[in-house]
Design a protein around this motif. Structure first.
Motif, short mmCIF file in Angstrom:
data_model
loop_
_atom_site.label_atom_id
_atom_site.label_comp_id
_atom_site.label_asym_id
_atom_site.label_seq_id
_atom_site.Cartn_x
_atom_site.Cartn_y
_atom_site.Cartn_z
N HIS A 10 0.88 -1.18 0.15
CA HIS A 10 -0.07 0.04 0.06
C HIS A 10 0.88 1.09 -0.04
O HIS A 10 0.33 2.25 -0.24
N ASP A 11 2.33 1.24 0.16
CA ASP A 11 3.22 2.27 0.26
C ASP A 11 4.08 2.47 -0.91
O ASP A 11 4.69 1.55 -1.08
N GLY A 211 8.51 12.40 0.23
CA GLY A 211 7.36 12.49 -0.27
C GLY A 211 6.91 11.07 -0.83
O GLY A 211 5.58 11.02 -1.34
N LEU A 212 7.55 10.20 -0.69
CA LEU A 212 7.28 8.83 -1.14
C LEU A 212 6.19 8.20 0.02
O LEU A 212 5.51 7.25 -0.39
N HIS A 213 6.14 8.76 0.82
CA HIS A 213 5.15 8.50 1.97
C HIS A 213 4.93 9.81 2.84
O HIS A 213 5.53 10.54 2.93
N ALA A 214 3.99 9.70 3.63
CA ALA A 214 3.64 10.76 4.75
C ALA A 214 4.83 11.00 5.58
O ALA A 214 5.58 10.07 5.91
N PHE A 316 -2.10 6.16 -6.05
CA PHE A 316 -1.52 6.90 -4.89
C PHE A 316 -2.05 8.31 -5.02
O PHE A 316 -1.50 9.09 -5.83
N ARG A 317 -2.88 8.89 -4.33
CA ARG A 317 -3.28 10.26 -4.20
C ARG A 317 -2.08 11.06 -3.74
O ARG A 317 -1.65 10.47 -2.69
N GLN A 318 -1.75 12.14 -4.14
CA GLN A 318 -0.58 13.10 -3.83
C GLN A 318 -1.36 14.23 -2.90
O GLN A 318 -2.44 14.99 -3.26
N PHE A 319 -0.83 13.96 -1.65
CA PHE A 319 -1.53 15.14 -0.47
C PHE A 319 -0.47 16.42 -0.87
O PHE A 319 0.49 16.34 -1.28
N ILE A 320 -1.30 17.45 -1.17
CA ILE A 320 -0.68 18.76 -1.27
C ILE A 320 -1.05 19.92 0.20
O ILE A 320 -2.45 20.15 -0.07
N SER A 321 -0.03 20.22 0.54
CA SER A 321 -0.66 21.24 1.90
C SER A 321 -1.19 22.52 1.19
O SER A 321 -0.77 22.96 -0.23
N ASP A 322 -1.73 23.26 1.97
CA ASP A 322 -2.15 24.71 1.55
C ASP A 322 -1.41 25.92 1.75
O ASP A 322 -1.78 26.91 1.76
N ASN A 323 0.07 25.32 1.81
CA ASN A 323 0.96 26.55 1.82
C ASN A 323 1.17 26.97 0.40
O ASN A 323 1.92 26.10 -0.30
N PRO A 327 4.29 24.55 -1.12
CA PRO A 327 3.46 23.38 -0.75
C PRO A 327 4.19 22.14 -0.38
O PRO A 327 5.24 21.94 -1.16
N GLU A 328 3.65 21.37 0.77
CA GLU A 328 4.38 20.09 0.84
C GLU A 328 3.47 19.17 0.34
O GLU A 328 2.37 18.98 0.23
N ARG A 329 4.56 18.08 -0.35
CA ARG A 329 3.59 17.01 -0.91
C ARG A 329 4.29 15.62 -0.60
O ARG A 329 5.24 15.52 -0.19
N TRP A 330 3.10 14.90 -0.60
CA TRP A 330 3.54 13.64 -0.48
C TRP A 330 2.49 12.51 -0.91
O TRP A 330 1.44 12.83 -1.01
N LEU A 331 2.90 11.11 -1.14
CA LEU A 331 1.96 10.15 -1.41
C LEU A 331 1.05 9.51 -0.63
O LEU A 331 1.69 9.08 0.39
N GLU A 332 -0.17 9.39 -0.52
CA GLU A 332 -1.09 8.89 0.55
C GLU A 332 -0.72 7.30 0.12
O GLU A 332 -0.56 6.71 -0.75
N ARG A 333 -1.57 6.68 1.28
CA ARG A 333 -1.64 5.22 1.10
C ARG A 333 -2.51 4.74 -0.44
O ARG A 333 -3.21 5.49 -0.46
#
Length: 344
Positions: A10-11, A211-214, A316-323, A327-333
């Protein structure tokens, strides 16, 4: 000969760890070919080698690899391309270069670093990272008209706050740390016996995984392998007004950014993984899965993928922070979607 290591299907980090580890073995032992196989529903994986290699032999390969990279001109070269601050020559994102002289100096230093590479693995890796784009954007007097990040790999997710960049801020530091490890420490990291994050100061929200995981404590030996795994995903240069395409990563307007990776039914080689991960078929499958996000019964029907042993696509959806400024990015599970070919 084979070894089995704990992973998590999953990772995305685990996928790239396996790809990177096999890439390292093949680079350091050119007469050896690797195959990989998911085990126990993706909770572990087996690394098989064409020549007899045990965990100690593979640890020697990893140590030799990181030690070599630690001394590459591509890792150590810096320049004041923006007129003031030192920047790593091979970092794929350098956004503050304005003067033509800065671009010329960057070009000359990059060519020197590339000419000094002496293996296909090195060329594949630094090529896959991409480069600052001097060709993207509008011609105007504004320094913001040039979209220099458009030539970089989407897999390079270092947050750009306080002038951070990938080579000097993450890869170089990690290589220096891992190159000093004993073979016992490298062995323990590969096997999962320990999980130590010296690069991230053992913090529970470490960014070592890049960013390859949280954010999480991430073993440094595995992190080195995973970051080398990015070599499987080349960048496709483009003159469009958007960021260049990167294998297995895509963006859908108003729906977000994603990565999609294949899961094979049986053993798979690096050559097969590279072929599938760079294919239009996998990209099309990923887009269709993202668009059908609320359909739990959705199945990918693709003969080409099925014929190559792909039984599942992991999205894997990419999380993107609101900065907005950095912005900080990482791939969710990841989530799984079955792949089926035509009934014959």
């Amino acid at each position: 000969m084979s070894i089995t290591v704990p992973v998590d299907v999953h990772d995305a980090f685990s996928h790239l760890f396996l790809v990177g580890l096999a890439s390292i073995v093949e680079e350091e032992s050119p007469d050896t070919y690797c195959a990989l196989r998911w085990e126990r529903a993706g909770a572990s994986a087996t690394v098989l080698t064409s020549n007899p290699m045990d965990l100690d032999d593979i640890s020697v390969c990893v140590h030799a690899h990181v030690s070599k990279y630690n001394n590459l001109l591509a890792m150590t070269s810096d320049g004041k391309y923006d007129g003031g601050t030192l920047h790593a020559t091979m970092s794929p994102r350098l956004s503050n270069i304005v003067e033509a002289s800065g671009w010329q100096a960057l070009h000359d230093d990059r060519q020197a670093a590339i000419d000094a590479l002496d293996s296909m693995g090195e060329c594949r890796y630094f090529g896959a990272l991409g480069q600052p784009s001097y060709w993207s954007g509008r011609v105007s007097g504004s320094s913001h008209a040039l979209q220099a990040d458009n030539g970089a790999s989407r897999w390079e997710m270092v947050t750009r706050n306080k002038g951070q960049e990938f080579i000097s801020g993450r890869l170089r530091k990690l290589s220096q740390i891992v190159a000093d490890f004993s073979l016992e420490r490298i062995r323990a990291g590969i096997s999962g016996e320990i999980e130590a994050d010296e690069c991230g100061n053992e913090k529970s929200n470490s960014r070592t995984a890049t960013g390859l995981h949280a954010p999480a404590l991430t073993d440094n030996v595995r992190a080195w392998c995973a970051l080398i795994g990015v070599s499987a995903f080349p960048v496709i240069p483009s003159v469009c007004d958007s960021r260049d395409s990167t294998a297995a990563m895509f963006q859908i307007s108003k729906k977000g950014s994603y990565a999609v990776l294949p899961v094979f039914k049986e053993e798979w080689t690096l050559a097969r993984f590279r072929s599938v991960s760079r294919s239009a078929a996998l990209l099309k499958a990923g887009v269709s899965i993202a668009l059908a996000a609320n359909d739990s019964d959705f199945t990918v029907h693709d003969d080409w993928l099925a014929e190559r042993g792909v039984i599942t696509c992991v999205l894997f959806r990419q999380f993107i922070s609101d900065n907005k400024s950095a912005p900080e990015r990482w791939l969710e599970r990841g989530t799984f979607t079955p792949v089926k070919g035509s009934a014959r």
